[in-house]
Design a protein around this motif. Structure first.
Motif, PDB file in Angstrom:
ATOM      1  N   VAL A   1       0.947  -1.143   0.079  1.00  0.00           N
ATOM      2  CA  VAL A   1       0.082   0.120   0.130  1.00  0.00           C
ATOM      3  C   VAL A   1       1.124   1.197  -0.087  1.00  0.00           C
TER       4      VAL A   1
ATOM      5  N   GLY B   1       2.458  11.405   3.412  1.00  0.00           N
ATOM      6  CA  GLY B   1       1.011  11.020   2.978  1.00  0.00           C
ATOM      7  C   GLY B   1       0.830  10.596   4.162  1.00  0.00           C
TER       8      GLY B   1
ATOM      9  N   GLU C   1       1.291  -1.248   6.493  1.00  0.00           N
ATOM     10  CA  GLU C   1       0.769  -3.065   5.660  1.00  0.00           C
ATOM     11  C   GLU C   1       0.540  -3.830   6.724  1.00  0.00           C
TER      12      GLU C   1
ATOM     13  N   ASP D   1       8.028   6.872   2.874  1.00  0.00           N
ATOM     14  CA  ASP D   1       8.711   5.187   3.555  1.00  0.00           C
ATOM     15  C   ASP D   1      10.079   5.752   3.520  1.00  0.00           C
TER      16      ASP D   1
ATOM     17  N   TYR E   1      12.026   5.104  16.157  1.00  0.00           N
ATOM     18  CA  TYR E   1      10.474   5.699  15.614  1.00  0.00           C
ATOM     19  C   TYR E   1      10.911   5.119  14.869  1.00  0.00           C
TER      20      TYR E   1
ATOM     21  N   LEU F   1       5.925  17.837   9.872  1.00  0.00           N
ATOM     22  CA  LEU F   1       6.084  18.631   9.092  1.00  0.00           C
ATOM     23  C   LEU F   1       6.214  19.547   8.103  1.00  0.00           C
TER      24      LEU F   1
ATOM     25  N   SER G   1       7.010   0.769   0.743  1.00  0.00           N
ATOM     26  CA  SER G   1       5.633   1.064  -0.003  1.00  0.00           C
ATOM     27  C   SER G   1       5.517   0.302  -1.822  1.00  0.00           C
TER      28      SER G   1
ATOM     29  N   VAL H   1      -5.681   1.496   5.742  1.00  0.00           N
ATOM     30  CA  VAL H   1      -6.240   1.927   6.220  1.00  0.00           C
ATOM     31  C   VAL H   1      -7.027   3.308   4.952  1.00  0.00           C
TER      32      VAL H   1
ATOM     33  N   GLY I   1       0.413   6.919   5.748  1.00  0.00           N
ATOM     34  CA  GLY I   1       2.025   6.077   6.750  1.00  0.00           C
ATOM     35  C   GLY I   1       1.961   6.421   7.662  1.00  0.00           C
ATOM     36  N   HIS I   2       2.008   8.091   7.841  1.00  0.00           N
ATOM     37  CA  HIS I   2       2.227   8.791   8.849  1.00  0.00           C
ATOM     38  C   HIS I   2       1.566   8.566  10.048  1.00  0.00           C
TER      39      HIS I   2
ATOM     40  N   PHE J   1       4.645  13.346  13.955  1.00  0.00           N
ATOM     41  CA  PHE J   1       4.352  14.561  15.050  1.00  0.00           C
ATOM     42  C   PHE J   1       5.523  15.375  14.167  1.00  0.00           C
TER      43      PHE J   1
ATOM     44  N   SER K   1       0.275   5.141   0.010  1.00  0.00           N
ATOM     45  CA  SER K   1      -0.079   6.861   0.298  1.00  0.00           C
ATOM     46  C   SER K   1       0.765   7.840  -0.007  1.00  0.00           C
ATOM     47  N   GLY K   2       1.836   8.093   0.556  1.00  0.00           N
ATOM     48  CA  GLY K   2       2.356   9.676   0.662  1.00  0.00           C
ATOM     49  C   GLY K   2       3.934   8.615  -0.340  1.00  0.00           C
ATOM     50  N   GLY K   3       4.702   7.829  -0.299  1.00  0.00           N
ATOM     51  CA  GLY K   3       5.480   7.400  -1.202  1.00  0.00           C
ATOM     52  C   GLY K   3       7.007   7.882  -0.515  1.00  0.00           C
TER      53      GLY K   3
HETATM   54  P1  FDA Z   1       4.305   5.567   1.902  1.00  0.00           P
HETATM   55  O1  FDA Z   1       3.238   5.703   1.271  1.00  0.00           O
HETATM   56  O2  FDA Z   1       5.570   4.529   2.003  1.00  0.00           O
HETATM   57  O3  FDA Z   1       4.028   4.492   3.441  1.00  0.00           O
HETATM   58  C1  FDA Z   1       4.867   4.120   4.246  1.00  0.00           C
HETATM   59  C2  FDA Z   1       4.181   2.745   4.988  1.00  0.00           C
HETATM   60  O4  FDA Z   1       2.993   2.599   5.122  1.00  0.00           O
HETATM   61  C3  FDA Z   1       4.484   1.346   3.735  1.00  0.00           C
HETATM   62  O5  FDA Z   1       4.622   0.814   4.514  1.00  0.00           O
HETATM   63  C4  FDA Z   1       3.383   1.777   3.926  1.00  0.00           C
HETATM   64  O6  FDA Z   1       2.808  -0.058   2.779  1.00  0.00           O
HETATM   65  C5  FDA Z   1       2.256   1.998   4.233  1.00  0.00           C
HETATM   66  N1  FDA Z   1       0.771   2.304   4.004  1.00  0.00           N
HETATM   67  C6  FDA Z   1       0.997   3.543   3.723  1.00  0.00           C
HETATM   68  N2  FDA Z   1      -0.525   4.139   3.193  1.00  0.00           N
HETATM   69  C7  FDA Z   1      -0.719   2.551   3.771  1.00  0.00           C
HETATM   70  C8  FDA Z   1      -2.641   2.906   4.403  1.00  0.00           C
HETATM   71  N3  FDA Z   1      -3.059   3.687   3.819  1.00  0.00           N
HETATM   72  N4  FDA Z   1      -3.135   1.446   5.018  1.00  0.00           N
HETATM   73  C9  FDA Z   1      -2.005   0.695   5.741  1.00  0.00           C
HETATM   74  N5  FDA Z   1      -0.816   0.937   5.835  1.00  0.00           N
HETATM   75  C10 FDA Z   1      -0.026   2.384   4.626  1.00  0.00           C
HETATM   76  N6  FDA Z   1       7.635  11.450  10.297  1.00  0.00           N
HETATM   77  C11 FDA Z   1       6.824  12.158  11.032  1.00  0.00           C
HETATM   78  O7  FDA Z   1       6.548  12.026  11.876  1.00  0.00           O
HETATM   79  N7  FDA Z   1       7.298  14.169  11.484  1.00  0.00           N
HETATM   80  C12 FDA Z   1       8.035  15.001  10.689  1.00  0.00           C
HETATM   81  O8  FDA Z   1       7.949  15.948  10.311  1.00  0.00           O
HETATM   82  C13 FDA Z   1       8.437  13.999   8.997  1.00  0.00           C
HETATM   83  N8  FDA Z   1       8.917  14.727   8.334  1.00  0.00           N
HETATM   84  C14 FDA Z   1       9.432  14.017   6.959  1.00  0.00           C
HETATM   85  C15 FDA Z   1       9.840  14.506   6.039  1.00  0.00           C
HETATM   86  C16 FDA Z   1       9.873  14.329   5.387  1.00  0.00           C
HETATM   87  C17 FDA Z   1      10.915  14.367   3.877  1.00  0.00           C
HETATM   88  C18 FDA Z   1      10.784  12.742   4.589  1.00  0.00           C
HETATM   89  C19 FDA Z   1      10.222  12.126   3.635  1.00  0.00           C
HETATM   90  C20 FDA Z   1       9.645  11.706   5.598  1.00  0.00           C
HETATM   91  C21 FDA Z   1       9.301  12.794   6.900  1.00  0.00           C
HETATM   92  N9  FDA Z   1       8.698  11.504   8.006  1.00  0.00           N
HETATM   93  C22 FDA Z   1       8.061  12.457   9.282  1.00  0.00           C
HETATM   94  C23 FDA Z   1       8.392  10.259   8.411  1.00  0.00           C
HETATM   95  C24 FDA Z   1       7.239  10.214   7.895  1.00  0.00           C
HETATM   96  O9  FDA Z   1       6.764  10.027   8.838  1.00  0.00           O
HETATM   97  C25 FDA Z   1       6.706   8.406   7.282  1.00  0.00           C
HETATM   98  O10 FDA Z   1       8.056   8.609   5.701  1.00  0.00           O
HETATM   99  C26 FDA Z   1       5.516   8.146   6.352  1.00  0.00           C
HETATM  100  O11 FDA Z   1       5.247   6.592   6.690  1.00  0.00           O
HETATM  101  C27 FDA Z   1       5.402   8.683   5.620  1.00  0.00           C
HETATM  102  O12 FDA Z   1       3.714   7.961   5.300  1.00  0.00           O
HETATM  103  P2  FDA Z   1       3.218   8.372   3.171  1.00  0.00           P
HETATM  104  O13 FDA Z   1       2.148   7.926   3.549  1.00  0.00           O
HETATM  105  O14 FDA Z   1       4.255   9.079   2.826  1.00  0.00           O
HETATM  106  O15 FDA Z   1       5.087   6.858   2.680  1.00  0.00           O
END
Ligand code: FDA
Length: 503
Positions: free
Chosen positions: A81, A154, A210, A87, A439, A149, A92, A215, A157-158, A164, A83-85
């Motif tokens: 899955v 996404g 995952e 990871d 974390y 921040l 993801s 979700v 994942g977040h 935070f 969302s924002g990519g």
């Molecule tokens: P992505 O889509 O890559 O998913 C992450 C994981 O969650 C994967 O294992 C995926 O399979 C799973 N997943 C995604 N969507 C799902 C869904 N709907 N249901 C079930 N599983 C799902 N963190 C923080 O706490 N504070 C911050 O300020 C920041 N800042 C920050 C800046 C930058 C530039 C990056 C690259 C990262 C951060 N982060 C962060 C970390 C961020 O919280 C972490 O990478 C999240 O998992 C990203 O979520 P995405 O949906 O973008 O990721």
């Protein structure tokens, strides 16, 4: 493709009955590569040797997600899955080991509905944090939401891993403010808080993405913010006494009033103190002079604005606007480089002499940087470790994130990655231990990877990384996993393994 099997043909055929074909992309489709790349934030996971998905499915409603899961299970096609990519390990959209899988990319599912009457919002997982903040800011300048921040992160994942940012000390993590959620489980059922059961609802709020299903959306409580907030950015170089000021910050920042959050970016020979204060500059000045005179903070460093203006200001810089929060591809330019990151928690202040050593290591060629986020405060330090899967609460002074970047044109990052690993080893005596906490959202596969035994991830093997991210909550997460996905359909290299009650 040579990877294609009869089961993958079956998967496509099955999808065609429920999902419009223009939402399904095979590797031979011209849109496949741009779509795969669209939200990759770490380009080291976009090279020819990376294990890619066989298909990408871009659902536009819940029934598409349910169909993808059912078709996947029937045809032995696993789903990752996205969302924002964002990871850190790209899990993801890529696999560390050879695996046949499809990506369910949720970027079309990104509605945000704010209800001002109840100060709540429903936000879909495919929305970015920026889209959420923007909608909240449009609804009221007296409401905010405590999450990360970076506006392109996404929600899916977040929230799954905690989440935070600058409101952490006042309002806790994103998950502390989630009141309901919609989940598609491994049986393709559409569940809410009541129908998924309390253990699963507990698990999806911080137990990692995952593991438990997909979700689709989250209902959150919005939080009050004042009409005027104050931000500042104060750099202190080593020659101006950065070692002393950082050493002192460790004691001060976690015990300041909850309205005041001061984080530190330590890079090369400069510590930059970045802050959000929920109030005016007039109210902030006396707090700074009585609690943290070492920073020599004065009125010229104060910038007053609304909370929603502070969000792009802090992350994207002073030239940015609130509308920039809607740009799904803006991010700090460093994220067009490859990077390696990891994290630590500090429970006892690190001595001054060690900080002097840290500064000399940060001056080495190819050195990385550190971000220090203070904890403490009623809503983070005062919440029991078992309230959510995220256990890093009482007694934590601050979180450390280590990062190192490299240009993809200039190399493979081996030197920068080694620097991070060596620095992490150097820091061991000064940070939390037994377990050495980390974390989850700063995912690092160096902490350990699942071992699959009899087609199910091993609970025992997962303890290695599981205790670092979740401490004793790891066991309850594994029990929740066995309730909702006992066959371990949803899995990756660091997903929660199932643990049946009898184990
Ligand atoms: P992505 O889509 O890559 O998913 C992450 C994981 O969650 C994967 O294992 C995926 O399979 C799973 N997943 C995604 N969507 C799902 C869904 N709907 N249901 C079930 N599983 C799902 N963190 C923080 O706490 N504070 C911050 O300020 C920041 N800042 C920050 C800046 C930058 C530039 C990056 C690259 C990262 C951060 N982060 C962060 C970390 C961020 O919280 C972490 O990478 C999240 O998992 C990203 O979520 P995405 O949906 O973008 O990721």
């Amino acid at each position: 493709s040579s990877q294609a099997t009869s089961s993958s043909d079956g998967f496509l055929q099955c999808l065609s009955a429920s999902i419009p074909s223009q939402l399904v992309f095979t590797q031979s489709s011209p849109s496949f590569t741009p779509l795969l790349k669209s939200s990759i934030k770490n380009p080291k996971f976009f090279t020819p040797s990376i294990v890619r998905p066989l298909y990408i499915v871009t659902p536009t409603n819940a029934s598409h997600v349910q169909a993808a899961v059912l078709c996947g299970r029937r045809n032995g096609m696993r789903i990752r899955v996205r969302s924002g990519g964002h990871d850190y390990e790209g899990l993801s959209y890529r696999s560390e080991r050879p695996e046949v899988f499809a990506v369910l990319d949720l970027s079309n599912l990104r509605a945000v509905r704010v209800d001002r009457q109840t100060s709540t919002a429903w936000v879909d997982s495919g929305a970015t944090l920026g889209e959420l903040y923007y909608a909240v800011g449009k609804a009221s300048n007296l409401l905010g939401f405590p999450a990360g921040l970076c506006p392109t992160v996404g929600v899916g994942g977040h929230f799954s891993g905690g989440g935070f940012g600058m409101l952490l000390r006042k309002y806790g993590l994103a998950i502390d403010n989630v009141v309901d959620a919609v989940l598609v489980d491994a049986k393709g059922r559409l569940l809410n808080k009541n129908t998924m059961g309390s253990d699963v609802f507990w698990a999806i709020r911080g137990g990692g993405g995952e593991s438990f299903g997909v979700v689709l959306s989250w209902q959150v409580k919005l939080v009050p913010v004042p009409a005027t907030v104050t931000v500042f950015n104060v750099p202190v170089s080593a020659s101006q006494g950065a070692v002393d000021v950082v050493t002192r910050w460790q004691q001060v920042a976690p015990s300041l009033p909850d309205d005041l959050f001061i984080r530190v970016l330590v890079q090369q020979q400069t510590a930059t103190f970045q802050s959000l204060f929920l109030g005016t500059c007039d109210a902030l000045l006396p707090v700074m002079s009585s609690r943290f005179p070492e920073l020599r903070f004065n009125r010229t460093s104060c910038k007053e604005m609304t909370w929603i203006q502070s969000v792009p200001y802090i992350y994207l810089g002073s030239g940015s606007t609130v509308e920039d929060l809607l740009n799904r591809t803006t991010a700090a330019s460093v994220f067009s480089s490859g990077y390696k990151a990891t994290s630590d928690y500090v429970r006892q202040a690190i001595p001054r002499g060690v900080w002097a050593n840290i500064f000399s290591k940060l001056a080495q060629p190819n050195a990385g940087l550190m971000i220090l986020d203070p904890y403490g405060g009623a809503r983070i330090g005062g919440v029991p470790e078992s309230a959510t899967p995220f256990p890093h609460r009482a007694g934590v002074l601050y979180n450390i994130q280590y990062m190192n970047f490299w240009s993809m044109a200039g190399g493979d990052g081996a030197v920068q990655t080694k620097w991070i690993r060596d620095f992490y080893a150097f820091m061991a005596p000064y940070v939390s231990s037994n377990p050495r906490e980390a974390y989850f959202n700063y995912r690092d596969l160096d902490l350990g990877e699942n071992v699959v035994v009899g087609n199910v991830s091993s609970y025992q093997a997962g303890m290695v990384w599981g205790h670092k991210y979740f401490k004793d909550n790891y066991r309850r997460l594994a029990m929740a996993k066995s309730q909702i996905d006992p066959d371990d359909y949803f899995r990756n290299e660091q997903s929660i393994p199932p643990l049946a009650n009898s184990n």
